[in-house]
Design a protein around this motif. Structure first.
Motif, short mmCIF file in Angstrom:
data_model
loop_
_atom_site.label_atom_id
_atom_site.label_comp_id
_atom_site.label_asym_id
_atom_site.label_seq_id
_atom_site.Cartn_x
_atom_site.Cartn_y
_atom_site.Cartn_z
N UNK A 1 28.20 25.40 43.30
CA UNK A 1 29.13 25.28 44.43
C UNK A 1 28.49 24.55 45.61
N UNK B 1 39.14 34.03 28.20
CA UNK B 1 38.57 33.79 29.53
C UNK B 1 37.15 33.23 29.38
N UNK C 1 33.40 33.31 30.49
CA UNK C 1 32.53 34.33 31.10
C UNK C 1 31.13 33.75 31.28
N UNK D 1 28.24 37.88 33.37
CA UNK D 1 29.32 38.73 32.91
C UNK D 1 30.59 38.57 33.73
N UNK D 2 30.54 37.72 34.74
CA UNK D 2 31.71 37.49 35.59
C UNK D 2 32.46 36.23 35.13
N UNK D 3 33.76 36.23 35.34
CA UNK D 3 34.60 35.11 34.89
C UNK D 3 34.23 33.83 35.63
N UNK D 4 34.36 32.72 34.92
CA UNK D 4 34.16 31.39 35.52
C UNK D 4 35.54 30.81 35.79
N UNK E 1 35.36 26.33 43.80
CA UNK E 1 36.23 27.49 44.02
C UNK E 1 37.57 27.05 44.61
N UNK F 1 33.34 38.17 45.11
CA UNK F 1 33.44 37.72 43.72
C UNK F 1 33.83 38.86 42.79
N UNK G 1 36.15 38.40 39.95
CA UNK G 1 35.74 37.80 38.68
C UNK G 1 35.16 38.83 37.70
N UNK G 2 35.04 40.09 38.13
CA UNK G 2 34.50 41.13 37.25
C UNK G 2 35.49 41.46 36.14
N UNK G 3 34.97 41.89 34.98
CA UNK G 3 35.89 42.28 33.90
C UNK G 3 36.78 43.45 34.32
N UNK H 1 29.10 33.86 47.13
CA UNK H 1 30.20 33.16 46.47
C UNK H 1 30.94 32.24 47.46
N UNK I 1 26.96 44.91 41.04
CA UNK I 1 28.37 44.56 41.21
C UNK I 1 29.30 45.77 41.32
#
Lengths: 189, 189
Positions: A79, A124, A126, A130-133, A141, B10, B13-15, B81, B166
């Protein structure tokens, strides 16, 4: 009265930051605009409250400016530079015209993939954390990108990254041209 | 009227983002505040303009909120983020109360050093990209940190990073407590 543009970006961290700021201000002047570069504020870096003085100088400059041109080229990660992003948000919050460019035209997903392996889970993307992209085909962003879309003009990017990511000013110049049109074309020459 | 807090981070973006948002909103309610979590906006992710809808939903929430609590824990690099930082700036620009926390108490220099070798040249710290590394002993870029100092309350951090970076909400809860005091202690219980 000459309109003022706040020149935000990690350019201030370059070894030749003062020279880059001077060139950016010249390009603004060529289009009838006044560029305000953060390093124009005189701060003694050895002062015990140097960082606070820099903040206050930058905030005063932003309050004084009519618009921002933010260098959103990725910085130490996928970013844009955090300080620059903060300033983009601040100027949007103040209702100023916001413009930005990135000398790296890659999408956010492509940028993240340079640093880590991206997995697909349940459709999704990841990241290693472990966080989504975020996967909307945008360069960064969505808050940054759509801020530009709705409060200024879409992110300016080159077709391919220039050889010198930190000194090429073609996309910056395109932003200056747009700012001149938006803030009063009569002053452009 | 119950004061509203925009819950930036962020965390989205966590599951288990919805569950984290629910816990954060509960902690706000425990202190007489209403938490607004970005995922409370219903958006069909498959919609062609999903990202624009998310932006507009988040911006409306921020305009409606009295304050922001930003999760500034470093995300995919040494800084917070980008979306969250944008929102911090936006809320500061709107003159709202700004609060933030980082579950990682390391300084910016320490954080950069996790990703790359930092050299010293002429008394300045220089990163692998050849650009200077901000060295004021702050946790992140000075614009974020001093924004909190001057427009809210200093960054809240734990003494040591919690086991679950997180999901640990101790520093978040400290921010909620401060927000409740600042926005009207009569509503706290």
């Amino acid at each position: 009265m000459t309109k003022k543009i706040y020149l935000a970006g990690p350019d201030v961290f370059l070894p030749d930051a003062l020279e880059v700021g001077r060139r950016k201000a010249e390009l603004c002047a060529d289009h009838g605009l006044q560029g305000l570069f953060p390093l124009d504020n005189a701060v003694a870096l050895a002062a015990h409250d140097a960082s606070l003085q820099i903040f206050q100088g930058n905030e005063a400059m932003m309050n004084d400016a009519d618009a921002i041109i933010a260098n959103l080229t990725p910085f130490r990660g996928p970013s844009a530079d955090a300080g620059t992003v903060y300033e983009l948000g601040y100027m949007a919050g103040r209702g100023k015209l916001v413009l930005g460019y990135s000398n790296d035209p890659a999408t956010y997903v492509e940028r993240v993939a340079r640093f880590e392996t991206i997995e697909t889970r349940d459709g999704l993307l990841i990241g290693a954390d472990g966080l989504a992209v975020e996967d909307f085909g945008l360069a960064d962003n969505l808050m940054l990108i759509h801020c530009l879309d709705l409060h200024g003009t879409p992110l300016v990017t080159p077709h391919a990254a220039p050889a010198d990511l930190w000194h090429d000013l073609a996309s910056f110049t395109a932003c200056v041209r747009i700012a001149a049109q938006r803030l009063g074309p009569k002053q452009a020459r």
